[in-house]
Design a protein around this motif. Structure first.
Motif, mmCIF file in Angstrom:
data_model
loop_
_atom_site.group_PDB
_atom_site.id
_atom_site.type_symbol
_atom_site.label_atom_id
_atom_site.label_comp_id
_atom_site.label_asym_id
_atom_site.label_seq_id
_atom_site.Cartn_x
_atom_site.Cartn_y
_atom_site.Cartn_z
ATOM 1 N N GLU A 62 0.560 -2.645 14.742
ATOM 2 C CA GLU A 62 0.848 -1.350 15.345
ATOM 3 C C GLU A 62 2.114 -0.754 14.751
ATOM 4 O OE1 GLU A 62 0.720 -1.377 19.607
ATOM 5 O OE2 GLU A 62 -0.872 -2.893 19.652
ATOM 6 N N ARG A 102 -4.383 -11.038 15.225
ATOM 7 C CA ARG A 102 -5.477 -11.402 14.324
ATOM 8 C C ARG A 102 -6.749 -11.595 15.124
ATOM 9 N NH1 ARG A 102 -6.128 -16.739 10.290
ATOM 10 N NH2 ARG A 102 -8.156 -16.085 9.427
ATOM 11 N N ARG A 141 -4.641 -1.807 9.548
ATOM 12 C CA ARG A 141 -5.739 -2.707 9.863
ATOM 13 C C ARG A 141 -6.183 -3.322 8.539
ATOM 14 N NH1 ARG A 141 -10.026 -3.483 13.666
ATOM 15 N NH2 ARG A 141 -12.065 -3.785 12.655
ATOM 16 N N ARG A 147 -8.389 -6.072 6.467
ATOM 17 C CA ARG A 147 -9.530 -6.992 6.456
ATOM 18 C C ARG A 147 -9.385 -7.900 5.239
ATOM 19 N NH1 ARG A 147 -14.240 -7.259 8.957
ATOM 20 N NH2 ARG A 147 -13.986 -5.155 9.850
ATOM 21 N N VAL A 198 -9.664 -9.981 10.472
ATOM 22 C CA VAL A 198 -9.003 -8.671 10.577
ATOM 23 C C VAL A 198 -7.638 -8.831 11.236
ATOM 24 C CG1 VAL A 198 -9.113 -6.347 11.547
ATOM 25 C CG2 VAL A 198 -11.196 -7.453 10.681
ATOM 26 N N GLU A 231 -6.714 1.651 7.115
ATOM 27 C CA GLU A 231 -7.446 0.407 6.897
ATOM 28 C C GLU A 231 -7.457 0.049 5.414
ATOM 29 O OE1 GLU A 231 -11.216 0.008 8.683
ATOM 30 O OE2 GLU A 231 -10.631 0.944 10.585
ATOM 31 N N THR A 286 -4.361 -6.655 12.651
ATOM 32 C CA THR A 286 -3.990 -5.320 13.110
ATOM 33 C C THR A 286 -2.502 -5.283 13.427
ATOM 34 O OG1 THR A 286 -6.189 -5.005 14.067
ATOM 35 C CG2 THR A 286 -4.449 -3.501 14.784
#
Length: 413
Positions: free
Chosen positions: A210, A202, A174, A176, A206, A147, A208
């Motif tokens: 993979e 989205r 991840r 932010r 945030v 993150e 994300t």
């Protein structure tokens, strides 16, 4: 009816080069932009050991999911912001020592939000002279993932670089975001990542991504919407008509929304599935418009603003002050030199109707968009010249010839 054949999108070509280099297999890019910026990106890939093959209408890139093929390299990013921000991020996913430098103009442009985020992800990265600016060295050993918090209020390219990195990490990313400008460019990035097989989503602030890498593909590069703005504006200003094929309702680029501003000013606009047409009506209305998400077209609108029947106020464009030059101030100074009445603030510019403008030499500040924008104003103001007309090579080496041909055809209408 003049048809403007616009070169491929710079934004899409740069992203496609990153994705192709990172993908498993050989990718073919169809009709990529051939300009100083994109050639610099391709040259940077070659310095990192990626094979880039060229034909007149396509590029083929041998992808290396494991990262650069060489253990060390010096990469010169020229004036290219995407090159200077994307390639160090790509290199970080590999293994080796990679040094990046850029032109004096690019050295001045900020990089710190991105490099701070990369450091937070464990990347060993050092700015050699001034913190947050090129030159920099990456001691790469792959990126675990995790993150990270990012401020993308100056440039969406910081977020794009991290998103592109995501599938190359071992556990995914991840991100932010605390602030974000030019959202449509991020949407381009995510759409293209999906076209190369990545999984990205989205949820509010945030993002994300993979892990799992990318797969090679054949990718068609659509015409550049920012470059198209000069040709659309020419039609609106002269009362003529211009069609750009290949740029329609399915276009990825948010800068096509520039035609909405022209429509509000009185032009007739038709966005079809595979082309966009702008027809001038012989008059332009004043307006107030927020251009935060399409700020690369701010100079285009500013250049035709003095010819409107009321004030043109462009708001929420503070990020244009940290482009190739301070574009907001560059537009204001050049418009005043032509005789226009202009006011500015930290993130806005207002241009009032001008009874008479006089041609002068435009100070370009080495910025391709200043040249191309004021070339449009030159359709109504005789005697405009440029102190550095050749800086258009950054995105459109043949601009002056193409625009002169368009002007000739508009005059014949």
């Amino acid at each position: 009816m003049p048809v403007a054949e616009i070169p491929g999108s710079k934004s899409i070509t740069a992203r496609a080069l990153f994705l192709a280099a990172a993908a498993d297999g050989v990718t073919t890019l169809v009709r990529p932009l051939r300009s100083d910026d994109t050639e610099g990106f391709a040259e940077g890939l070659a310095r990192l050991g990626y094979r880039v093959g060229r034909t007149p209408d396509s590029w083929q890139i041998d992808g290396r999911p494991e990262g650069p093929a060489v253990p060390e390299a010096d990469v010169y990013c020229r004036d290219g912001a995407t090159t200077a921000r994307f390639l160090p991020t790509l290199a970080a996913a590999g293994h080796g020592t990679f040094r990046f430098d850029a032109s004096a103009q690019m050295r001045r442009r900020p990089l710190l939000p991105l490099t701070r985020a990369l450091r937070d992800l464990g990347v060993d990265l050092r700015h050699e002279e001034h913190e947050g600016h090129h030159p920099l060295t990456v001691h790469a050993s792959g990126v675990e993932g995790g993150e990270v918090v990012l401020d993308a209020g100056q440039s969406s390219q910081y977020l794009t670089a991290l998103l592109l990195l995501g599938p190359l990490t071992r556990t995914g990313l991840r991100i932010r975001v605390t602030d974000l400008v030019s959202v449509p460019y991020v949407e381009i990035t995510m759409a293209m990542m999906r076209a190369f097989g990545a999984r990205v989503r989205r949820e509010g602030e945030v993002f994300t991504v993979e892990p799992g890498g990318y797969r090679a593909t054949t990718y068609d590069v659509e015409p550049d919407a920012s470059t198209s703005s000069y040709f659309f504006a020419a039609a609106a200003l002269t009362g003529g008509e211009v069609t750009v094929p290949g740029l329609g309702k399915g276009a990825l680029q948010g800068d096509l929304r520039f035609v909405e501003a022209l429509e509000r000013m009185g032009a007739r606009v038709s966005v079809d599935p595979d082309a966009t047409t702008v027809r001038g009506t012989g008059a332009l209305r004043g307006l107030t418009v927020n251009m935060r998400d399409i700020s690369d077209t701010m100079p285009t609108l500013a250049a035709i603003a003095p010819f409107a029947d009321g004030p043109v106020r462009i708001e929420d464009v503070a990020n244009t002050r940290v482009k190739e030059c301070d574009r907001l101030e560059a537009c204001a100074r050049n418009l005043r030199a032509l005789g226009a009445d202009v006011a500015t603030g930290e993130d806005w510019i207002e241009i009032r109707p001008a009874e008479r403008l006089t041609g002068t030499e435009i100070a370009t500040y080495g910025d391709h968009r200043i040249v191309m924008s004021f070339a449009v104003a030159g359709l109504r103001v005789p005697g405009i010249s440029f102190d550095d007309p050749g800086c258009v090579r950054k995105t459109f080496p043949g601009f002056h010839e193409a625009f002169a041909e368009l002007t000739r055809r508009l005059e014949l209408e």
